[in-house]
Design a protein around this motif. Sequence first.
Motif, PDB file in Angstrom:
ATOM      1  N   VAL A  66      52.430  40.632  34.550  1.00 48.06           N
ATOM      2  CA  VAL A  66      52.331  39.276  34.700  1.00 48.06           C
ATOM      3  C   VAL A  66      52.628  38.188  33.489  1.00 48.06           C
ATOM      4  O   VAL A  66      51.753  38.208  32.853  1.00 48.06           O
ATOM      5  N   LYS A  67      53.560  37.359  33.754  1.00 50.30           N
ATOM      6  CA  LYS A  67      53.792  36.410  32.654  1.00 50.30           C
ATOM      7  C   LYS A  67      53.074  35.255  33.016  1.00 50.30           C
ATOM      8  O   LYS A  67      53.135  34.672  33.945  1.00 50.30           O
ATOM      9  N   LEU A  68      52.197  34.852  31.953  1.00 50.23           N
ATOM     10  CA  LEU A  68      51.129  33.842  32.176  1.00 50.23           C
ATOM     11  C   LEU A  68      51.499  32.514  31.384  1.00 50.23           C
ATOM     12  O   LEU A  68      52.186  32.634  30.242  1.00 50.23           O
ATOM     13  N   LYS A  69      51.192  31.401  31.755  1.00 48.43           N
ATOM     14  CA  LYS A  69      51.061  30.157  31.052  1.00 48.43           C
ATOM     15  C   LYS A  69      50.577  30.159  29.831  1.00 48.43           C
ATOM     16  O   LYS A  69      49.453  30.641  29.670  1.00 48.43           O
ATOM     17  N   GLU A  70      51.144  29.678  28.629  1.00 50.33           N
ATOM     18  CA  GLU A  70      50.378  29.688  27.452  1.00 50.33           C
ATOM     19  C   GLU A  70      49.171  29.175  27.588  1.00 50.33           C
ATOM     20  O   GLU A  70      48.652  28.016  28.199  1.00 50.33           O
ATOM     21  N   GLY A  71      48.077  29.766  26.722  1.00 51.21           N
ATOM     22  CA  GLY A  71      46.729  29.112  26.778  1.00 51.21           C
ATOM     23  C   GLY A  71      46.046  29.458  28.093  1.00 51.21           C
ATOM     24  O   GLY A  71      44.719  28.679  28.146  1.00 51.21           O
ATOM     25  N   THR A  72      46.379  30.059  29.059  1.00 50.89           N
ATOM     26  CA  THR A  72      45.658  30.424  30.318  1.00 50.89           C
ATOM     27  C   THR A  72      45.533  31.918  30.603  1.00 50.89           C
ATOM     28  O   THR A  72      45.981  32.795  29.891  1.00 50.89           O
ATOM     29  N   GLY A  73      44.373  32.184  31.178  1.00 56.43           N
ATOM     30  CA  GLY A  73      43.919  33.620  31.784  1.00 56.43           C
ATOM     31  C   GLY A  73      44.042  33.508  33.212  1.00 56.43           C
ATOM     32  O   GLY A  73      44.232  32.652  33.840  1.00 56.43           O
ATOM     33  N   ILE A  74      43.950  34.705  33.883  1.00 59.46           N
ATOM     34  CA  ILE A  74      43.989  34.736  35.185  1.00 59.46           C
ATOM     35  C   ILE A  74      42.960  36.102  35.714  1.00 59.46           C
ATOM     36  O   ILE A  74      43.179  37.084  35.141  1.00 59.46           O
ATOM     37  N   SER A  75      42.068  35.683  36.588  1.00 61.41           N
ATOM     38  CA  SER A  75      41.077  36.920  36.979  1.00 61.41           C
ATOM     39  C   SER A  75      41.870  37.896  37.855  1.00 61.41           C
ATOM     40  O   SER A  75      42.773  37.795  38.491  1.00 61.41           O
ATOM     41  N   GLU A  76      41.406  39.152  37.693  1.00 62.34           N
ATOM     42  CA  GLU A  76      41.853  40.188  38.766  1.00 62.34           C
ATOM     43  C   GLU A  76      41.819  39.692  40.130  1.00 62.34           C
ATOM     44  O   GLU A  76      42.772  39.998  40.841  1.00 62.34           O
ATOM     45  N   ARG A  77      40.782  38.962  40.236  1.00 66.08           N
ATOM     46  CA  ARG A  77      40.482  38.655  41.737  1.00 66.08           C
ATOM     47  C   ARG A  77      41.690  37.748  42.509  1.00 66.08           C
ATOM     48  O   ARG A  77      42.157  37.766  43.452  1.00 66.08           O
ATOM     49  N   THR A  78      42.030  36.831  41.453  1.00 69.29           N
ATOM     50  CA  THR A  78      42.725  35.677  41.853  1.00 69.29           C
ATOM     51  C   THR A  78      44.317  36.460  41.828  1.00 69.29           C
ATOM     52  O   THR A  78      44.976  36.133  42.989  1.00 69.29           O
ATOM     53  N   ILE A  79      44.832  37.351  40.966  1.00 71.93           N
ATOM     54  CA  ILE A  79      46.013  37.691  41.212  1.00 71.93           C
ATOM     55  C   ILE A  79      46.193  38.917  42.098  1.00 71.93           C
ATOM     56  O   ILE A  79      47.206  38.894  43.044  1.00 71.93           O
ATOM     57  N   LYS A  80      44.938  39.415  42.551  1.00 68.33           N
ATOM     58  CA  LYS A  80      45.149  40.238  43.651  1.00 68.33           C
ATOM     59  C   LYS A  80      45.046  39.587  45.192  1.00 68.33           C
ATOM     60  O   LYS A  80      45.706  39.975  45.845  1.00 68.33           O
ATOM     61  N   ASN A  81      44.361  38.744  45.124  1.00 66.78           N
ATOM     62  CA  ASN A  81      44.243  37.783  46.430  1.00 66.78           C
ATOM     63  C   ASN A  81      45.907  37.008  46.566  1.00 66.78           C
ATOM     64  O   ASN A  81      46.100  37.006  47.917  1.00 66.78           O
ATOM     65  N   TYR A  82      46.429  36.879  45.678  1.00 68.28           N
ATOM     66  CA  TYR A  82      47.783  36.396  45.900  1.00 68.28           C
ATOM     67  C   TYR A  82      48.906  37.383  46.330  1.00 68.28           C
ATOM     68  O   TYR A  82      49.360  37.171  47.428  1.00 68.28           O
ATOM     69  N   PHE A  83      48.587  38.549  45.638  1.00 68.61           N
ATOM     70  CA  PHE A  83      49.488  39.673  46.019  1.00 68.61           C
ATOM     71  C   PHE A  83      49.215  40.016  47.521  1.00 68.61           C
ATOM     72  O   PHE A  83      50.057  40.171  48.243  1.00 68.61           O
ATOM     73  N   ASP A  84      47.784  40.552  47.655  1.00 68.18           N
ATOM     74  CA  ASP A  84      47.503  40.945  49.077  1.00 68.18           C
ATOM     75  C   ASP A  84      47.766  40.037  50.213  1.00 68.18           C
ATOM     76  O   ASP A  84      47.987  40.361  51.243  1.00 68.18           O
ATOM     77  N   PHE A  85      47.698  38.596  49.936  1.00 63.32           N
ATOM     78  CA  PHE A  85      47.920  37.543  50.714  1.00 63.32           C
ATOM     79  C   PHE A  85      49.182  37.824  51.734  1.00 63.32           C
ATOM     80  O   PHE A  85      49.386  37.910  52.696  1.00 63.32           O
ATOM     81  N   PHE A  86      50.318  37.929  50.584  1.00 63.48           N
ATOM     82  CA  PHE A  86      51.468  37.832  51.189  1.00 63.48           C
ATOM     83  C   PHE A  86      52.125  39.459  51.647  1.00 63.48           C
ATOM     84  O   PHE A  86      53.004  39.506  52.528  1.00 63.48           O
ATOM     85  N   GLU A  87      51.279  40.534  51.100  1.00 60.72           N
ATOM     86  CA  GLU A  87      51.553  41.838  51.277  1.00 60.72           C
ATOM     87  C   GLU A  87      50.919  41.767  52.817  1.00 60.72           C
ATOM     88  O   GLU A  87      51.592  42.617  53.899  1.00 60.72           O
ATOM     89  N   ASN A  88      49.792  41.202  53.210  1.00 63.79           N
ATOM     90  CA  ASN A  88      49.430  41.100  54.473  1.00 63.79           C
ATOM     91  C   ASN A  88      50.131  40.371  55.591  1.00 63.79           C
ATOM     92  O   ASN A  88      50.373  40.955  56.690  1.00 63.79           O
ATOM     93  N   LEU A  89      50.668  39.313  55.135  1.00 68.53           N
ATOM     94  CA  LEU A  89      51.473  38.466  55.969  1.00 68.53           C
ATOM     95  C   LEU A  89      52.677  39.300  56.201  1.00 68.53           C
ATOM     96  O   LEU A  89      52.928  39.167  57.606  1.00 68.53           O
ATOM     97  N   ASN A  90      53.478  39.964  55.670  1.00 63.15           N
ATOM     98  CA  ASN A  90      54.723  40.572  55.784  1.00 63.15           C
ATOM     99  C   ASN A  90      54.418  42.123  56.137  1.00 63.15           C
ATOM    100  O   ASN A  90      55.532  42.741  56.289  1.00 63.15           O
ATOM    101  N   LYS A  91      53.492  42.556  55.956  1.00 62.25           N
ATOM    102  CA  LYS A  91      53.172  44.218  56.208  1.00 62.25           C
ATOM    103  C   LYS A  91      53.881  44.932  55.554  1.00 62.25           C
ATOM    104  O   LYS A  91      54.462  45.898  55.920  1.00 62.25           O
ATOM    105  N   GLU A  92      53.991  44.488  54.141  1.00 61.65           N
ATOM    106  CA  GLU A  92      54.724  45.379  53.110  1.00 61.65           C
ATOM    107  C   GLU A  92      54.528  45.076  51.891  1.00 61.65           C
ATOM    108  O   GLU A  92      53.908  44.138  51.532  1.00 61.65           O
ATOM    109  N   LYS A  93      54.536  46.085  50.962  1.00 61.43           N
ATOM    110  CA  LYS A  93      54.376  45.911  49.632  1.00 61.43           C
ATOM    111  C   LYS A  93      55.676  45.825  48.588  1.00 61.43           C
ATOM    112  O   LYS A  93      56.644  46.697  49.030  1.00 61.43           O
TER     113      LYS A  93
END
Length: 303
Positions: free
Chosen positions: A140-167
Amino acid sequence: MILNETYYQKLLEKFKDVQHLENDFSNNVVALTVKVILKHYYDNKPLHINFQNSKDSLFEIAKHLYIELANDIYKNHYDLPDNFAIGDKLKRIKDNQYYEITKVENNDYTIRQILRKRKVDISPATLSGITYERLTKNYVKLKEGTGISERTIKNYFDFFENLNKEKCEFPRLNFDRKTVFISKKPLWDSLNVKSKIPSIYLPNPREENHLSETKSIPALTDCLVYFTPKYEVCYQNILLQNKRLKSIIVFDTEATNIEQMLLDKQRFGFNLIILSNSLTPQKNNSIPCWNWFKEEVELVNVL
């Protein structure tokens, strides 16, 4: 007002098969309105929906549309990154390690691990021979000077995978079109799910003290949905910056700018959906308007 119950039953029947993601509507009017809007959205036709005095229903409809339209952008308008460059900060999805691109030669990338400060006694790993495809699939390419937690990125991916029932094969992080909500800040503040939907709030510098943009997921470089209280901000910061819009949703504001939006609609190619809450809505001959009267709302909700 004398109402024909059969007419409204046929109306419910007409729109019952419109595809939508959620079923937790509070009443029939909200459900029907969302379906009517989605039908016009996917047909790329403008629409104006007005309620006489039902701000709560308007907010509920907007919250449903936020998810529906964000998902449409996510599914149908994702794009791969234009390029990767030396100095770009990345996060590897499988183990949440951070890396920096240190060398680029055609389709051959070298990256170096960014160690946490407490691990100064460990040499950072360097990985070479990484292709563009591997970068887009696994990092995942990140904005300069930032980090992102494992939970945040997982919540994002999981949210749309669950909505669409596909990975998805690739993490979807870049999008060639967006949706914009022109709305005052209370709508943005009320969206609890926005931490899972990449969104950006652009303030009105003439009225708000906080002048910088607010991201729902700060580390990501792109978004699905913009929010801003003024069309002028949308025009200057989005349209004139060559960012392509699929739709603009006007949420109970900016009625005096609808004419200008219609002119810009022809120029920039976006669709226009208007939601208002007024006893005397400002209508435009170019946009069909459904004006929900109190008696209609009461009837449809008991059908």
